[in-house]
Design an enzyme around this catalytic site. Structure first.
Site, PDB file in Angstrom:
ATOM      1  N   ASP A  13      50.602  50.923 -23.858  1.00 24.98           N
ATOM      2  CA  ASP A  13      50.989  49.523 -24.081  1.00 24.98           C
ATOM      3  C   ASP A  13      52.097  49.064 -23.136  1.00 24.98           C
ATOM      4  O   ASP A  13      52.918  48.220 -23.497  1.00 24.98           O
ATOM      5  CB  ASP A  13      51.432  49.295 -25.541  1.00 24.98           C
ATOM      6  CG  ASP A  13      50.388  49.748 -26.521  1.00 24.98           C
ATOM      7  OD1 ASP A  13      49.210  49.493 -26.266  1.00 24.98           O
ATOM      8  OD2 ASP A  13      50.752  50.383 -27.537  1.00 24.98           O
ATOM      9  N   LYS A  16      49.666  47.609 -18.676  1.00 21.68           N
ATOM     10  CA  LYS A  16      48.862  48.071 -17.532  1.00 21.68           C
ATOM     11  C   LYS A  16      47.775  47.072 -17.149  1.00 21.68           C
ATOM     12  O   LYS A  16      47.496  46.884 -15.970  1.00 21.68           O
ATOM     13  CB  LYS A  16      48.203  49.422 -17.854  1.00 21.68           C
ATOM     14  CG  LYS A  16      49.197  50.561 -17.988  1.00 21.68           C
ATOM     15  CD  LYS A  16      48.499  51.867 -18.278  1.00 21.68           C
ATOM     16  CE  LYS A  16      47.865  51.924 -19.644  1.00 21.68           C
ATOM     17  NZ  LYS A  16      48.811  51.869 -20.780  1.00 21.68           N
ATOM     18  N   GLY A  40      43.436  48.966 -25.209  1.00 21.27           N
ATOM     19  CA  GLY A  40      43.284  47.519 -25.312  1.00 21.27           C
ATOM     20  C   GLY A  40      44.114  46.881 -24.222  1.00 21.27           C
ATOM     21  O   GLY A  40      45.327  46.802 -24.330  1.00 21.27           O
ATOM     22  N   HIS A  41      43.485  46.503 -23.131  1.00 18.73           N
ATOM     23  CA  HIS A  41      44.219  45.931 -22.008  1.00 18.73           C
ATOM     24  C   HIS A  41      44.122  44.408 -22.060  1.00 18.73           C
ATOM     25  O   HIS A  41      43.040  43.844 -22.009  1.00 18.73           O
ATOM     26  CB  HIS A  41      43.678  46.476 -20.686  1.00 18.73           C
ATOM     27  CG  HIS A  41      43.992  47.933 -20.507  1.00 18.73           C
ATOM     28  ND1 HIS A  41      43.453  48.717 -19.526  1.00 18.73           N
ATOM     29  CD2 HIS A  41      44.830  48.746 -21.199  1.00 18.73           C
ATOM     30  CE1 HIS A  41      43.944  49.946 -19.623  1.00 18.73           C
ATOM     31  NE2 HIS A  41      44.764  49.991 -20.644  1.00 18.73           N
ATOM     32  N   ARG A 144      30.990  71.687 -26.710  1.00 19.61           N
ATOM     33  CA  ARG A 144      29.650  71.632 -26.113  1.00 19.61           C
ATOM     34  C   ARG A 144      28.585  71.202 -27.122  1.00 19.61           C
ATOM     35  O   ARG A 144      27.463  71.669 -27.113  1.00 19.61           O
ATOM     36  CB  ARG A 144      29.291  72.983 -25.455  1.00 19.61           C
ATOM     37  CG  ARG A 144      30.217  73.289 -24.292  1.00 19.61           C
ATOM     38  CD  ARG A 144      30.335  74.739 -24.006  1.00 19.61           C
ATOM     39  NE  ARG A 144      30.980  75.438 -25.099  1.00 19.61           N
ATOM     40  CZ  ARG A 144      31.210  76.733 -25.112  1.00 19.61           C
ATOM     41  NH1 ARG A 144      30.844  77.470 -24.097  1.00 19.61           N
ATOM     42  NH2 ARG A 144      31.823  77.296 -26.135  1.00 19.61           N
ATOM     43  N   THR A 299      44.329  46.699 -29.976  1.00 19.02           N
ATOM     44  CA  THR A 299      43.099  47.273 -30.540  1.00 19.02           C
ATOM     45  C   THR A 299      43.103  47.211 -32.064  1.00 19.02           C
ATOM     46  O   THR A 299      42.114  46.847 -32.681  1.00 19.02           O
ATOM     47  CB  THR A 299      42.940  48.739 -30.067  1.00 19.02           C
ATOM     48  OG1 THR A 299      42.873  48.717 -28.635  1.00 19.02           O
ATOM     49  CG2 THR A 299      41.689  49.390 -30.612  1.00 19.02           C
ATOM     50  N   ARG A 302      48.183  46.740 -35.200  1.00 21.37           N
ATOM     51  CA  ARG A 302      49.334  47.355 -35.871  1.00 21.37           C
ATOM     52  C   ARG A 302      50.640  46.951 -35.188  1.00 21.37           C
ATOM     53  O   ARG A 302      50.680  46.869 -33.954  1.00 21.37           O
ATOM     54  CB  ARG A 302      49.232  48.888 -35.815  1.00 21.37           C
ATOM     55  CG  ARG A 302      48.161  49.467 -36.698  1.00 21.37           C
ATOM     56  CD  ARG A 302      48.103  50.967 -36.567  1.00 21.37           C
ATOM     57  NE  ARG A 302      47.643  51.413 -35.260  1.00 21.37           N
ATOM     58  CZ  ARG A 302      47.581  52.690 -34.881  1.00 21.37           C
ATOM     59  NH1 ARG A 302      47.970  53.636 -35.701  1.00 21.37           N
ATOM     60  NH2 ARG A 302      47.131  53.021 -33.697  1.00 21.37           N
ATOM     61  N   ARG A 304      53.924  47.496 -33.329  1.00 21.12           N
ATOM     62  CA  ARG A 304      54.389  48.642 -32.537  1.00 21.12           C
ATOM     63  C   ARG A 304      55.831  48.950 -32.886  1.00 21.12           C
ATOM     64  O   ARG A 304      56.621  48.038 -33.158  1.00 21.12           O
ATOM     65  CB  ARG A 304      54.290  48.324 -31.045  1.00 21.12           C
ATOM     66  CG  ARG A 304      52.860  48.115 -30.589  1.00 21.12           C
ATOM     67  CD  ARG A 304      52.776  47.774 -29.114  1.00 21.12           C
ATOM     68  NE  ARG A 304      51.401  47.469 -28.743  1.00 21.12           N
ATOM     69  CZ  ARG A 304      51.032  46.504 -27.902  1.00 21.12           C
ATOM     70  NH1 ARG A 304      51.938  45.746 -27.309  1.00 21.12           N
ATOM     71  NH2 ARG A 304      49.761  46.300 -27.634  1.00 21.12           N
TER      72      ARG A 304
HETATM   73  P1  IMP Z   1      43.548  58.047 -30.802  1.00 16.33           P
HETATM   74  O1  IMP Z   1      43.577  57.950 -29.310  1.00 16.33           O
HETATM   75  O2  IMP Z   1      42.856  56.885 -31.459  1.00 16.33           O
HETATM   76  O3  IMP Z   1      43.037  59.377 -31.266  1.00 16.33           O
HETATM   77  O4  IMP Z   1      45.063  57.959 -31.330  1.00 16.33           O
HETATM   78  C1  IMP Z   1      46.022  58.982 -31.053  1.00 16.33           C
HETATM   79  C2  IMP Z   1      47.396  58.374 -30.830  1.00 16.33           C
HETATM   80  O5  IMP Z   1      47.393  57.632 -29.618  1.00 16.33           O
HETATM   81  C3  IMP Z   1      47.839  57.388 -31.904  1.00 16.33           C
HETATM   82  O6  IMP Z   1      49.249  57.476 -32.042  1.00 16.33           O
HETATM   83  C4  IMP Z   1      47.482  56.045 -31.328  1.00 16.33           C
HETATM   84  O7  IMP Z   1      48.265  54.997 -31.867  1.00 16.33           O
HETATM   85  C5  IMP Z   1      47.791  56.286 -29.871  1.00 16.33           C
HETATM   86  N1  IMP Z   1      47.021  55.430 -28.960  1.00 16.33           N
HETATM   87  C6  IMP Z   1      45.727  55.555 -28.625  1.00 16.33           C
HETATM   88  N2  IMP Z   1      45.378  54.606 -27.746  1.00 16.33           N
HETATM   89  C7  IMP Z   1      46.484  53.883 -27.504  1.00 16.33           C
HETATM   90  C8  IMP Z   1      46.755  52.763 -26.638  1.00 16.33           C
HETATM   91  O8  IMP Z   1      45.907  52.267 -25.906  1.00 16.33           O
HETATM   92  N3  IMP Z   1      48.037  52.313 -26.675  1.00 16.33           N
HETATM   93  C9  IMP Z   1      49.003  52.869 -27.443  1.00 16.33           C
HETATM   94  N4  IMP Z   1      48.790  53.899 -28.252  1.00 16.33           N
HETATM   95  C10 IMP Z   1      47.539  54.410 -28.285  1.00 16.33           C
END
Ligand code: IMP
Length: 425
Positions: A13, A16, A40-41, A144, A299, A302, A304
């Site tokens: 976040d 980017k 989520g860009h 696999r 995404t 939530r 931050r």
């Molecule tokens: P997962 O990638 O959904 O398995 O989440 C694992 C951890 O990475 C969690 O703490 C998510 O909130 C965090 N996370 C995953 N993708 C992002 C992102 O694009 N931005 C910020 N945090 C992320």
């Protein structure tokens, strides 16, 4: 030709999407190399706002080739949805998007397993995932037992899916979660396959041909260094390698194809989900950053967690990724802050840490050592060059670069395209 790798240097976040959008102007090809629709860009162009989860942000320029590399985990249904949305908005034309036949597929049982595990986890073992099925899909890849996008072209896929689903439904039953209906899964996948067929192909050859032809390639990282499965705050991480090492593995391009690495850092720090965050602010200042910075997940929506800039994290990121330049984002969010703090080291049990300790229990107990900077207390959001920054803002940005030992490449003071400007890249 200069091929740039852009990575997140904090917990994701960092803004980017906006920087990729900015650098895409000079690129011929934009490629993503890891993660999935957990990303989520967000990009704002005029009055329009785009949130991209799987498709590289370069798609917003009409003449760029965009690639979803082999290192991603792709939810075919989410991808269909994202493509259709861009088509409706007149953005996506045929032949511009290519999806690797080697990228693994996120299926409905991966999402159900992700959600099931999170809902059953006790405090401490909960990761706070995006519930997009990322962990279970990468786990199947490593075991696999996964399916790849190329499998969508296999007539025997339904039988293979049914067989695998029988195993997964046992796990879901154990969790007390709803079982997945095999007919529904097969129908959804067949529909997605029909739609996605023209997009799927050998992106490894496509990228290497572009590289050899001297095309300019931009590697678009998702998430951030501290969420890297190897270098992040394990186990509170995602399941891929957002760090620069992941770019070759996730595209099939050789290390020599990367000419420079740009690390994106926010002028403060945020994180979503569980896990240690030494500079977190649980007070009104944290809330101020959240509201002013619109710090709500693109995404999942939530809120931050927000805190001061952590130079220990930034230095560690610079080391792990080989960062040549910083892109500093969201400086304007600090416009109203009286005194701005920067964490330059940690202290834990009487010991000083200048880098991030691997032990999560130690990191959880680390206390930040701060240096304070005076705020500038005026708006920076309208400015279009570094020279126009108020002196205290200039000093703050210079301090971030000095403390971390990385020069400034790009600065951003607004979500709009005009609010991002080039310093040295
Ligand atoms: P997962 O990638 O959904 O398995 O989440 C694992 C951890 O990475 C969690 O703490 C998510 O909130 C965090 N996370 C995953 N993708 C992002 C992102 O694009 N931005 C910020 N945090 C992320």
């Amino acid at each position: 030709m200069t091929n740039t790798l852009l990575i997140g240097a904090q917990w994701g976040d960092e803004g980017k999407g906006k920087i990729v959008d900015f650098l895409s102007r000079d690129a011929d090809v934009v490629v993503r190399y890891q993660g999935g629709s957990n990303a989520g860009h967000t990009i704002e162009i005029g009055a329009d706002r785009y949130v991209l989860h799987l498709i590289p942000s370069g798609i917003l320029y009409p003449d760029k080739t965009c690639v979803i590399g082999n290192g991603l985990v792709v939810d075919p249904l989410a991808l269909v949805h994202e493509i259709q949305d861009l088509e409706k908005r007149g953005i996506l034309s045929a032949g511009r998007l290519h999806v690797s036949d080697r990228a693994h597929m996120v299926l409905s049982y991966h999402k159900a397993l992700d959600a099931g595990r999170e809902s059953r986890a006790t405090r401490g073992s909960k990761i706070g995932t995006t519930q997009r099925g990322i962990g279970p899909t990468y786990a199947d890849k490593a075991s696999r037992t996964g399916f790849r996008m190329g499998d969508l072209l296999d007539p025997a896929l339904p039988d293979r899916l049914r067989e695998r689903l029988a195993e997964k439904n046992v796990l879901l039953k154990d969790m007390g979660a709803d079982l997945i209906d095999p007919d529904t899964l097969c129908r959804e996948i067949r529909q997605a396959a029909d739609f996605l067929r023209p997009y799927i192909g050998d992106t490894v050859s496509l990228l290497n041909t572009a590289y050899k032809a001297g095309k300019q390639i931009l590697f678009e990282g998702a998430q951030g260094t501290m969420l890297d499965i190897d270098f992040g705050t394990y186990p509170y991480v995602t399941s891929s390698n957002p760090t620069s090492g992941g770019a070759c593995v996730g595209t099939g391009l050789p290390p020599r194809a990367i000419n420079r690495v740009l690390g994106v850092i926010k002028a403060y720090t945020t994180r979503v989900g569980e896990g240690p965050f030494p500079t977190e602010l649980m007070d009104a200042t944290g809330e101020h950053l959240r509201q002013r910075g619109r710090e709500f997940g693109a995404t999942t929506g939530r809120p931050r967690r927000c805190g001061w800039f952590d130079a220990v994290v930034a230095r560690y990121s610079a080391m792990v990724n080989g960062i040549d330049f910083w892109a500093v984002t969201k400086l304007d969010v600090l416009d109203e802050t009286e005194t701005i703090r920067v964490c330059t080291a940690y202290e834990c049990d009487g010991k000083r840490y200048d880098t991030v300790p691997a032990c999560i229990a130690t990191l959880s107990r680390c206390r930040p050592v701060y240096t304070d900077f005076p705020g500038w207390k005026c708006s920076t959001s309208g400015i279009t060059s570094q020279a126009d920054l108020p002196p205290n803002a200039k000093d703050y940005v210079k301090a971030l670069c000095d403390i971390t030992g990385v020069p400034l490449g790009v600065l951003s003071v607004s979500p709009k395209r005009a609010g991002t400007f080039r310093i040295a890249v």
